[in-house]
Design a protein around this motif. Sequence first.
Motif, short mmCIF file in Angstrom:
data_model
loop_
_atom_site.label_atom_id
_atom_site.label_comp_id
_atom_site.label_asym_id
_atom_site.label_seq_id
_atom_site.Cartn_x
_atom_site.Cartn_y
_atom_site.Cartn_z
N ARG A 131 0.83 -1.21 0.00
CA ARG A 131 0.00 0.00 0.00
C ARG A 131 0.87 1.26 0.00
O ARG A 131 0.60 2.21 -0.75
CB ARG A 131 -0.93 -0.02 1.21
N GLN A 132 1.89 1.27 0.83
CA GLN A 132 2.77 2.43 0.91
C GLN A 132 3.63 2.57 -0.35
O GLN A 132 3.84 3.68 -0.85
CB GLN A 132 3.66 2.34 2.14
N GLU A 133 4.10 1.44 -0.86
CA GLU A 133 4.98 1.48 -2.02
C GLU A 133 4.26 1.93 -3.29
O GLU A 133 4.85 2.62 -4.13
CB GLU A 133 5.59 0.09 -2.26
N GLU A 134 2.99 1.54 -3.44
CA GLU A 134 2.28 1.77 -4.70
C GLU A 134 1.28 2.93 -4.64
O GLU A 134 0.58 3.18 -5.63
CB GLU A 134 1.56 0.50 -5.14
N LYS A 135 1.22 3.62 -3.53
CA LYS A 135 0.27 4.73 -3.42
C LYS A 135 0.51 5.78 -4.50
O LYS A 135 -0.43 6.30 -5.11
CB LYS A 135 0.38 5.37 -2.03
N ALA A 136 1.78 6.08 -4.77
CA ALA A 136 2.10 7.08 -5.78
C ALA A 136 1.68 6.64 -7.18
O ALA A 136 1.50 7.48 -8.07
CB ALA A 136 3.59 7.39 -5.76
N ASN A 137 1.52 5.34 -7.38
CA ASN A 137 1.08 4.82 -8.67
C ASN A 137 -0.43 4.67 -8.76
O ASN A 137 -0.95 4.15 -9.76
CB ASN A 137 1.74 3.46 -8.93
N GLY A 138 -1.13 5.10 -7.71
CA GLY A 138 -2.59 5.08 -7.74
C GLY A 138 -3.22 3.74 -7.44
O GLY A 138 -4.43 3.55 -7.65
N ILE A 139 -2.44 2.78 -6.95
CA ILE A 139 -2.98 1.45 -6.66
C ILE A 139 -3.55 1.44 -5.24
O ILE A 139 -2.88 1.81 -4.28
CB ILE A 139 -1.90 0.37 -6.81
#
Length: 229
Positions: free
Chosen positions: A159-167
């Motif tokens: 969740r933290q890693e992919e937040k910037a990718n909108g996931i």
Amino acid sequence: MATHLITGAGSGIGAAVARRLHERGDDLVLLARDAGRAKELAARYPGARTLVADLADPDRISWAFSHQPMPDHLDSLLHVAGVVDLGPVAELRARTWHQQLNANLVSPAELTRLLLPQLRASRGQVLFVNSGAGLNAHAEWSAYAASKHGLKALADSLRQEEKANGIRVTSVYPGRTASPMQAKVHSQEGKEYDPSEWIDPDSVATTILMALDLPRDAEINDLTVRPGR
């Protein structure tokens, strides 16, 4: 119309989710452990696509996918499949630990890794069907609970890693649910199994669809579903 890749669509919660999504016209990609199972799922859900990979052997998932056409678009990845085998720590062999960790934790991590490009492109969602055992461990549940505690850690990190990718990343923690897995648990516990005492898989499916359909200005991180009786 959204496209969902679902593991565990053959029974229990996974079957309820697949049926609900299929009935409303969404596109399904169903993961099967072998070609025979893939044929059964394709017949049950007309129009659905299938992929074959054995979650018991995460080291070969990438190889299996390299020999099959992969979906070029994916709106959600739904990790529903799981295995359970109870026993005290004093008696659990390494093989039993590996079986549950592979199917319940390592394979979901590997599937997510392999499908992240499609999910990033669509700003999609990864949903993990965890368990009450992923929050609290009890006697004789050590291997299963460890795999599910690990699954929570996987979801929280992703969740933290992919937040910037909108996931969006959601973990659902069902209590005991009427399913073949629950029948096996009762057998191992030496208890009589009455499915009417436990959550209907459709009730868990309702919570999963709610998380998927939530408007994009919000995200459900963790959702606990308990028996109402």
